[in-house]
Design a protein around this motif. Structure first.
Motif, PDB file in Angstrom:
ATOM      1  N   ILE A  25       0.849  -1.184   0.000  1.00  0.00           N
ATOM      2  CA  ILE A  25       0.000   0.000   0.000  1.00  0.00           C
ATOM      3  C   ILE A  25       0.883   1.231   0.000  1.00  0.00           C
ATOM      4  N   VAL A  26       0.321   2.328  -0.438  1.00  0.00           N
ATOM      5  CA  VAL A  26       1.072   3.581  -0.519  1.00  0.00           C
ATOM      6  C   VAL A  26       0.287   4.671   0.188  1.00  0.00           C
ATOM      7  N   ARG A  27       1.016   5.553   0.832  1.00  0.00           N
ATOM      8  CA  ARG A  27       0.457   6.788   1.369  1.00  0.00           C
ATOM      9  C   ARG A  27       1.418   7.895   0.954  1.00  0.00           C
ATOM     10  N   GLY A  28       0.855   9.055   0.629  1.00  0.00           N
ATOM     11  CA  GLY A  28       1.693  10.140   0.171  1.00  0.00           C
ATOM     12  C   GLY A  28       1.088  11.488   0.462  1.00  0.00           C
ATOM     13  N   ARG A  38       7.323   5.925  10.107  1.00  0.00           N
ATOM     14  CA  ARG A  38       6.768   5.484  11.384  1.00  0.00           C
ATOM     15  C   ARG A  38       6.215   4.052  11.341  1.00  0.00           C
ATOM     16  N   VAL A  39       6.465   3.347  10.267  1.00  0.00           N
ATOM     17  CA  VAL A  39       6.043   1.948  10.154  1.00  0.00           C
ATOM     18  C   VAL A  39       7.288   1.124   9.835  1.00  0.00           C
ATOM     19  N   PHE A  40       7.366  -0.074  10.445  1.00  0.00           N
ATOM     20  CA  PHE A  40       8.593  -0.865  10.360  1.00  0.00           C
ATOM     21  C   PHE A  40       8.294  -2.336  10.077  1.00  0.00           C
ATOM     22  N   VAL A  64       9.435  -1.608   3.830  1.00  0.00           N
ATOM     23  CA  VAL A  64       9.016  -0.211   3.914  1.00  0.00           C
ATOM     24  C   VAL A  64       9.986   0.629   3.091  1.00  0.00           C
ATOM     25  N   GLN A  65       9.425   1.514   2.265  1.00  0.00           N
ATOM     26  CA  GLN A  65      10.235   2.454   1.499  1.00  0.00           C
ATOM     27  C   GLN A  65       9.676   3.852   1.747  1.00  0.00           C
ATOM     28  N   ASN A  66      10.541   4.746   2.233  1.00  0.00           N
ATOM     29  CA  ASN A  66      10.143   6.132   2.483  1.00  0.00           C
ATOM     30  C   ASN A  66      10.894   7.040   1.521  1.00  0.00           C
ATOM     31  N   VAL A 104       4.448   0.512   1.778  1.00  0.00           N
ATOM     32  CA  VAL A 104       4.487  -0.516   2.818  1.00  0.00           C
ATOM     33  C   VAL A 104       4.066  -1.851   2.212  1.00  0.00           C
ATOM     34  N   GLY A 105       5.024  -2.766   2.118  1.00  0.00           N
ATOM     35  CA  GLY A 105       4.740  -4.111   1.636  1.00  0.00           C
ATOM     36  C   GLY A 105       4.324  -4.991   2.798  1.00  0.00           C
TER      37      GLY A 105
END
Length: 150
Positions: A25-28, A38-40, A64-66, A104-105
């Motif tokens: 999923i993606v958030r932007g 903030r997610v691990f 997780v990719q930021n 976030v995978g």
């Protein structure tokens, strides 16, 4: 920490997750916003369909990719490079065309006995909480945005 993620009902996001067609999923946003940084890996995601009050699916974060300050070209290539897991429609690609992205995978998706979500005030589409019971009817605690600050 655990994460409660609202899934877009119009795009059938939760259905794609359950079918195994979507594993990321993606958030932007224009600037850093929850869940960025903030997610691990190893944390638990809980999913609910937007417009309902039922938490019905869980999964475990596996990647997780930021990203920050992406150019237009970098945004497009980041979404395209992860499209096999994101499974975004053209409309969703437009929606998530943002300079700051968090991808976030997840794995180990499973349906759970539905939990009744205790919605409080102006909550965002991604909540970071200590435990899922904190937002479940009967055991919820007043939500504050302490965990949502940078």
């Amino acid at each position: 920490m655990v994460h409660l993620v609202y899934c877009d009902d119009k795009e059938k996001v939760l259905e794609k997750i359950l079918a195994g067609e979507k594993t990321m999923i993606v958030r932007g946003a224009a600037g850093r916003k929850i869940p960025h940084s903030r997610v691990f890996e190893g944390e638990t995601l809980y999913f609910m369909k937007k417009g309902t009050s039922k938490i019905t699916v869980t999964a475990t974060v596996d990647s997780v990719q930021n990203f920050v300050k992406l150019s237009d070209g970098e945004i497009i290539s980041t979404l395209d490079d992860n499209q096999d897991r994101l499974n975004l429609s053209a409309k969703q690609k437009d929606r998530w065309h943002k300079k700051c992205l968090c991808l976030v995978g997840f794995r180990a998706v499973k349906q759970i006995e539905p939990l009744d979500f205790d919605r409080q005030g102006n909550m965002d589409d991604w909540l970071i909480i200590e435990k899922i019971e904190d937002v479940v009817v009967g055991t919820s605690v007043p939500f504050n945005y302490e965990k949502a600050r940078f």
